[in-house]
Design a protein around this motif. Structure first.
Motif, PDB file in Angstrom:
ATOM      1  N   ALA A  47      36.166  40.842  38.287  1.00  0.00           N
ATOM      2  CA  ALA A  47      37.041  40.334  37.230  1.00  0.00           C
ATOM      3  C   ALA A  47      38.492  40.253  37.690  1.00  0.00           C
ATOM      4  N   VAL A  48      38.821  40.962  38.761  1.00  0.00           N
ATOM      5  CA  VAL A  48      40.190  40.970  39.295  1.00  0.00           C
ATOM      6  C   VAL A  48      40.334  39.856  40.319  1.00  0.00           C
ATOM      7  N   LYS A 104      41.528  38.970  47.952  1.00  0.00           N
ATOM      8  CA  LYS A 104      42.253  38.404  46.818  1.00  0.00           C
ATOM      9  C   LYS A 104      43.734  38.666  47.046  1.00  0.00           C
ATOM     10  N   PRO A 105      44.624  37.844  46.510  1.00  0.00           N
ATOM     11  CA  PRO A 105      46.050  37.997  46.806  1.00  0.00           C
ATOM     12  C   PRO A 105      46.653  39.241  46.177  1.00  0.00           C
ATOM     13  N   PRO A 209      42.458  29.488  43.306  1.00  0.00           N
ATOM     14  CA  PRO A 209      41.133  29.484  43.945  1.00  0.00           C
ATOM     15  C   PRO A 209      40.911  30.745  44.782  1.00  0.00           C
ATOM     16  N   THR A 210      40.388  31.772  44.152  1.00  0.00           N
ATOM     17  CA  THR A 210      40.290  33.091  44.763  1.00  0.00           C
ATOM     18  C   THR A 210      39.496  33.094  46.064  1.00  0.00           C
ATOM     19  N   VAL A 211      38.395  32.353  46.111  1.00  0.00           N
ATOM     20  CA  VAL A 211      37.571  32.325  47.328  1.00  0.00           C
ATOM     21  C   VAL A 211      38.376  31.764  48.499  1.00  0.00           C
ATOM     22  N   ALA A 212      39.126  30.694  48.242  1.00  0.00           N
ATOM     23  CA  ALA A 212      39.952  30.104  49.295  1.00  0.00           C
ATOM     24  C   ALA A 212      41.051  31.062  49.733  1.00  0.00           C
ATOM     25  N   LYS A 217      43.254  34.721  53.943  1.00  0.00           N
ATOM     26  CA  LYS A 217      43.659  36.047  54.404  1.00  0.00           C
ATOM     27  C   LYS A 217      42.810  36.513  55.592  1.00  0.00           C
ATOM     28  N   GLU A 218      41.504  36.311  55.481  1.00  0.00           N
ATOM     29  CA  GLU A 218      40.618  36.731  56.564  1.00  0.00           C
ATOM     30  C   GLU A 218      40.881  35.933  57.833  1.00  0.00           C
TER      31      GLU A 218
END
Length: 266
Positions: A47-48, A104-105, A209-212, A217-218
């Motif tokens: 959810a975060v 996530k950022p 877009p959390t997945v992106a 980051k990775e």
């Protein structure tokens, strides 16, 4: 959870506050345990979609290790102090792995001073919104210690090796304006506007877009320690991941329709 760490979920944004303003948000053992566990939980909670890390009060973001408690630990440890710094393995390392490694950022809202491990926490975030009255001080060498909490990894990536060496060996307070010039700050704002600006900035990320974001980051972390050839393979892997996301389909449809996408974070 300790009262010294507050947690709020605002839509997809987790707001984590170190809540010891009377001690300039210094990290005693209870606070380190609570902060470590709270950040780890936010990293795993679907959810975060973004995390905002801040400190209570106007005097400090976080001044790092609670030295009053640390002095007592040194006394108990005897003349050598052996064992007094088990906190690095038990608290700081897992905390920084969770903070810097989450897909996530992360945003640090830095009001007042960020020193020692407190500065390291801010450096480990993806973005730093900094009050014009704030400052950073690595502090470690000032008490005859080396860097911990990831500072020797994060700081050179922000300011370069030479400047990181200077700031770690010759600690001083880097005020907000200089922090902006060096790349320690993403944005400097009036102190009265810090909380609102940082939350709005972080909420915009939480709606993205959390997945992106996680893949970016990775990819950056991987590229810092691998060859170009290895990185190209990693980019292929991560682009496949992002391309398979629902958010990618939403973005493409919105682009073609000339509409603003509403991302789902998956």
């Amino acid at each position: 959870m300790s009262d010294s760490v507050l947690y709020e979920l605002d839509g997809g944004l987790a707001v984590i506050t170190v809540n010891r303003p009377e001690a300039m948000n210094a990290l005693d053992t209870a606070t380190k345990v609570a902060l470590r566990d709270t950040v780890a939980a936010a990293a795993e909670d679907r959810a975060v979609r973004a995390v905002l890390l801040t400190g209570a009060g106007e005097r400090a973001f976080c001044v790092g290790q609670d030295l009053k408690e640390h002095l007592e630990l040194l006394k108990r440890a005897g003349e050598t102090g052996e064992g007094a710094l088990k906190t690095v393995a038990e608290h700081y390392n897992p905390l920084l792995r969770a903070l810097a490694g989450m897909r996530k950022p992360t945003v640090a809202a830095v009001g007042g001073v960020a020193a020692g491990a407190g500065a390291s926490l801010a450096f480990a975030c993806d973005f730093r919104i900094v009050a014009d009255t704030a400052g950073f001080n690595t502090a470690f060498a000032g008490i005859a210690l080396t860097a911990d909490s990831g500072a020797s990894w994060t700081l050179p990536r922000l300011v370069g090796h030479a400047k990181a060496t200077e700031l770690l060996m010759l600690p001083r307070t880097v005020k907000a304006a200089e922090a902006m010039e060096l790349g320690l700050a993403t944005k400097v704002v009036p102190a009265a506007e810090l909380a609102a600006t940082a939350r709005a900035f972080a909420k915009e990320l939480a709606a993205g877009p959390t997945v992106a974001y996680g893949a970016i980051k990775e990819s950056l972390a991987y590229g810092a320690s691998h060859t170009l050839d290895e990185l190209l393979d990693k980019e292929d892997e991560l682009q496949t991941l992002a391309g398979d996301s629902e958010d990618h389909r939403i973005a493409v449809r919105a682009f073609v329709a000339k509409e603003k996408p509403e991302y789902l974070g998956r």
